[in-house]
Design an enzyme around this catalytic site. Sequence first.
Site, short mmCIF file in Angstrom:
data_model
loop_
_atom_site.label_atom_id
_atom_site.label_comp_id
_atom_site.label_asym_id
_atom_site.label_seq_id
_atom_site.Cartn_x
_atom_site.Cartn_y
_atom_site.Cartn_z
CB THR A 167 -53.52 -3.76 17.83
OG1 THR A 167 -53.88 -5.29 17.52
CG2 THR A 167 -52.02 -3.88 17.92
NE ARG A 195 -53.78 -14.06 14.66
CZ ARG A 195 -53.77 -12.62 14.91
NH1 ARG A 195 -53.80 -12.41 16.02
NH2 ARG A 195 -54.40 -12.19 13.74
CB VAL A 196 -47.99 -15.28 16.95
CG1 VAL A 196 -47.05 -13.79 16.91
CG2 VAL A 196 -47.75 -16.19 18.18
N GLY A 197 -50.05 -12.86 15.80
CA GLY A 197 -50.42 -11.84 14.79
C GLY A 197 -49.41 -10.83 14.41
CG ASP A 198 -50.39 -7.50 12.56
OD1 ASP A 198 -51.13 -7.79 13.44
OD2 ASP A 198 -50.46 -6.03 12.03
CB THR A 218 -54.59 -1.55 14.87
OG1 THR A 218 -55.22 -0.73 13.92
CG2 THR A 218 -53.52 -0.94 15.58
N GLY A 219 -55.62 -4.03 13.15
CA GLY A 219 -56.63 -4.79 12.09
C GLY A 219 -56.40 -6.16 11.93
N1 GLY Z 1 -53.31 -6.76 14.47
C1 GLY Z 1 -53.41 -7.36 15.46
C2 GLY Z 1 -53.87 -8.80 15.43
O1 GLY Z 1 -54.06 -9.48 14.21
O2 GLY Z 1 -53.57 -9.93 16.20
#
Ligand code: GLY
Length: 312
Positions: A167, A195-198, A218-219
């Site tokens: 990211t 799926r939506v991430g942080d 990130t991660g």
């Molecule tokens: N940190 C980016 C994600 O998990 O999509």
Amino acid sequence: MNIIGSSNARVGLPIGMAVLRKGGSALDAVELAIRAVESNPLDHTVGLGGLPNLLGTVELDASIMDGSTRTAGAVGGVRRFEHPISIARRVMQDLPHAFLVGEGAERFALECGFEETDLLTAEAQEIYQRGLRDGKAGAPHASAVLRAMVGRLAMQPERASGKDAGTVNVLALDGHGHLAAGVSTSGFAWKYPGRVGDSAVIGAGNYCDNRYGAAACTGRGEMAIRAATAHSIVMYLRAGDGPDGAGRRAMEDLNDLEDPYFSAMNCVVLTPEGHHAAFSSEETAMYVFMDESSVEVQEAPRTFVRVAAGRA
Ligand code: GLY
């Protein structure tokens, strides 16, 4: 004036610093720096060239936050648009909303005049196909394929925490004392569709408040969502910690999170005084930064903080 970011922000930092040097805003610096990363086809974790979801579609997440007003804009699961960071900024500025996803976000992007493009490069397609070939064996349904893929990622921490879960983060402090934070990603490679991430979740992967500081992650996005990691960092700054203490405490909070897949977290922190720090659950990770005296992008190691190992 300062601009800092994850290592892959290197291509964008000089552009952001040029904005700051001309008296421009932290928001403009963050947006333009991230746009350069989104346009880099060699970065398979962001924008053009990002790795696709399980069905082969590139879905992008991004967010931006203005520390002077604590207004924020975010988009999740956006297809066919190269610059989700700019769509997120328009959400923040033009709508009475903070977060759009999927078709609604794409409709809004078209209304704003953003052009559609094919985000899946030949190289990303090849990586996707290769991964799918291995992960798909014997698994007829998307969720089963995903479980197989995640199991494989957990066996390959350098992929799980690096390229495939990468990211971009950019934080900036302008000459007027305003902070801004931005995040953009193609997310977890081979993720379940939708799926939506942080990166798109304000408080999880991105938080910014002129009074205390800015933070981004990130991660493994699911961990940052569960622990509200970026918001935690800013709240630890508020409680009186410096950037080193605040980042470390937020990373240590992740140690309580059980995760049957894998654990990986990285964060960057910038204070209203221009002090910065960065952390990683990998021992050799770096981050990048520039200030008004920098002639080129500088790099420094992140502080290593162990987070929970994947617990099967
Ligand atoms: N940190 C980016 C994600 O998990 O999509």
